[in-house]
Design a protein around this motif. Structure first.
Motif, short mmCIF file in Angstrom:
data_model
loop_
_atom_site.label_atom_id
_atom_site.label_comp_id
_atom_site.label_asym_id
_atom_site.label_seq_id
_atom_site.Cartn_x
_atom_site.Cartn_y
_atom_site.Cartn_z
N HIS A 249 -11.23 12.81 8.64
CA HIS A 249 -10.82 11.45 8.37
C HIS A 249 -12.03 10.55 8.14
CE1 HIS A 249 -11.13 12.09 12.73
NE2 HIS A 249 -11.49 10.82 12.84
N THR B 22 0.98 4.59 1.55
CA THR B 22 0.39 5.24 2.70
C THR B 22 1.25 6.40 3.17
OG1 THR B 22 1.54 3.88 4.35
CG2 THR B 22 -0.53 3.00 3.44
N LEU C 250 0.82 -1.21 0.00
CA LEU C 250 0.00 0.00 0.00
C LEU C 250 0.85 1.26 0.00
CD1 LEU C 250 -2.69 -1.01 2.64
CD2 LEU C 250 -2.98 -0.92 0.17
N GLU D 73 -8.22 6.78 6.48
CA GLU D 73 -7.69 7.83 5.61
C GLU D 73 -7.87 9.19 6.25
OE1 GLU D 73 -8.45 5.68 1.29
OE2 GLU D 73 -9.70 7.39 1.85
N GLU E 244 -4.06 -2.83 9.07
CA GLU E 244 -4.36 -1.78 8.11
C GLU E 244 -5.77 -2.03 7.63
OE1 GLU E 244 -4.69 1.22 5.57
OE2 GLU E 244 -5.20 -0.81 4.98
N HIS F 80 -6.08 9.04 -2.62
CA HIS F 80 -6.87 7.82 -2.78
C HIS F 80 -8.33 8.20 -2.87
CE1 HIS F 80 -9.23 4.35 -1.17
NE2 HIS F 80 -8.56 3.78 -2.14
N PRO G 43 -11.20 -1.34 2.18
CA PRO G 43 -10.00 -1.47 1.34
C PRO G 43 -10.28 -2.20 0.03
CG PRO G 43 -9.53 -2.07 3.61
CD PRO G 43 -11.01 -1.96 3.49
N TRP H 216 -7.50 12.88 -0.01
CA TRP H 216 -7.53 11.77 0.95
C TRP H 216 -6.28 10.91 0.79
CZ3 TRP H 216 -10.69 11.80 4.88
CH2 TRP H 216 -11.92 12.43 4.78
N HIS H 217 -5.68 10.55 1.93
CA HIS H 217 -4.50 9.70 1.91
C HIS H 217 -4.65 8.59 2.94
CE1 HIS H 217 -2.46 12.64 -0.60
NE2 HIS H 217 -2.77 13.58 0.27
N ARG H 218 -4.32 7.37 2.55
CA ARG H 218 -4.32 6.25 3.47
C ARG H 218 -3.24 6.48 4.52
NH1 ARG H 218 -6.06 1.18 2.11
NH2 ARG H 218 -7.61 2.34 0.95
N GLY I 193 -8.10 0.69 6.23
CA GLY I 193 -8.80 1.69 5.43
C GLY I 193 -8.90 3.07 6.04
#
Length: 404
Positions: free
Chosen positions: A321, A13, A11, A281, A277, A250, A326, A290-292, A279
């Motif tokens: 958030h 992230t 991933l 974000e 992990e 993402h 996922p 948006w970022h994981r 999901g």
């Protein structure tokens, strides 16, 4: 068939890109007598990382993964109870304590169903916990809740250092955590997100079964904040604070379900532990992408809430958030557990941006006069913590309560 994890599944992230700050809490002392030099060091770290990122990962915090796993096992056992037994612990309207089933959860705007089970603990009263159908539940969860409370008290003292105010300022305003939600809305929330598989393209289905855990084991099952060696130097910083190339957003698909809708937390801050992990974000300060976040085994995520943002006049931002399902089959099929501790001030605490000094304020006479005039005009609009949080719930939720 569920795919096994390959290098292609790695991933992208914030953690993998070294964007998430990491703060080491080793040897910070006990709640009643924290090590002053460690409080100062962590406070100086928080001053920088919260202003820049709004979040940090805490390591060596003293709460073992084994204790967290036992709590999630208790939640799984509760979810498996017959409906007529679980009914006794359903959260009632106007009460923050209790269970909310997957069927009762909905998105913030009431449009997208959310897949999760949640059990809130806001009052450490054995009568409100399912001890009779689940022996050991009440004792273990009460102990864990007190562990998170002790960790929150340490962070409150470090936050005072970070803002150069009295070391007891925040402690005094959070003195009734977990005593009664009529006095303080701080809550420990246990969450279980069921696994999801795709039987047909574009069709999400929930599997009600136990998750596969992913843990880094701790040596001890008891929190131990006592110093074993000399504390680290105050200027020592164990964090990752750069970016390795461009960050990519993402974007969520057009599916009909989500694990938790986009929101910001309302209180002072949130402490989040998760088993894998799953999901989570976030949007970074000043960004709409948006970022994981990513998962660091054994770490607890600290993120600012709106009340702390108000108190600091936005210097410590509250990050928006969400928790998405996922896209990787091997992750979505595992499901997810998490525990969130929402740290809130006592209900009667007034929340005003004028409570704390603002080092960026201009000190000339004209500015001071204007500030006094503005403060007088705004005085009648200052909310206490209970009013502010209740207002946020009304403005944001659709008869539901959310979390990571």
């Amino acid at each position: 068939m569920i795919k096994t994890k390959t290098s292609d599944d790695k991933l992208d992230t914030l953690l993998s890109r070294s964007v998430v700050p990491i703060i080491d809490l080793a040897h910070c002392g006990i709640e009643e007598i924290p090590v002053k030099s460690v409080v100062n060091r962590v406070g100086h770290q928080l001053h920088r990382v919260l202003a820049e990122k709004g979040m940090a990962l805490l390591v060596n915090h003293g709460i073992s993964d084994e204790k967290l796993k036992t709590a999630w096992d208790h939640l799984d056992d509760f979810v498996d109870l017959p409906p007529n037994v679980k009914q006794h612990y359903i959260r009632s309207e106007g009460n923050h304590h209790g269970y909310k089933s997957r069927e009762l959860n909905g998105n913030f705007k009431g449009k997208t169903p959310e897949l999760r089970h949640a059990f809130n603990i806001s009052t450490l009263n054995a009568q409100n916990l399912p001890e009779e159908p689940l022996p050991g539940f009440a004792d273990h969860i009460s102990t864990l809740a007190n562990d998170f409370k002790a960790l929150a008290c340490f962070i409150l003292q470090a936050l005072a250092v970070s803002l150069d105010i009295s070391p007891t300022f925040f402690l005094e305003k959070h003195s009734h955590m977990l005593s009664d939600d009529q006095e303080n809305m701080s809550t420990l929330r246990m969450l279980y997100y069921p696994p999801v598989v795709d039987d047909e393209p574009g069709q999400n289905n929930v599997i009600e079964r136990r998750c596969q855990y992913s843990y880094q084991r701790c040596l001890s099952n008891q929190p131990d904040f006592r110093p074993e060696h000399d504390p680290r130097e105050e200027d020592e910083l164990n964090e990752l604070d750069g970016t390795n190339g461009q960050l990519f957003e993402h974007k969520i698909g057009n599916g009909a379900v989500i694990r938790c809708g986009a929101h910001v937390d309302y209180g002072t801050f949130t402490l989040l532990a998760q088993d894998s992990e799953g999901g989570l974000e976030m949007k970074l300060p000043g960004s709409e992408k948006w970022h994981r976040v990513g998962h660091l085994p054994g770490a607890i995520l600290l993120n600012c809430g709106e009340i702390l943002s108000i108190w600091t006049q936005g210097r410590y931002p509250a990050l928006q958030h969400r928790v998405v399902i996922p896209e990787q089959e091997h992750i979505r099929a595992r499901g997810r557990h998490s525990i969130a501790y929402f740290c809130h001030p006592d209900n009667i605490t007034s929340i005003s941006p004028n409570d704390l000094p603002n080092p960026d304020a201009v000190k000339d006479t004209a500015c001071l006069k204007q500030r006094k005039k503005s403060f007088k005009a705004a005085k009648e609009r200052v909310y206490n913590a209970c009013q502010l949080i209740s207002k946020k719930f009304r403005d944001t939720y659709s008869n539901n309560n959310h979390s990571q």
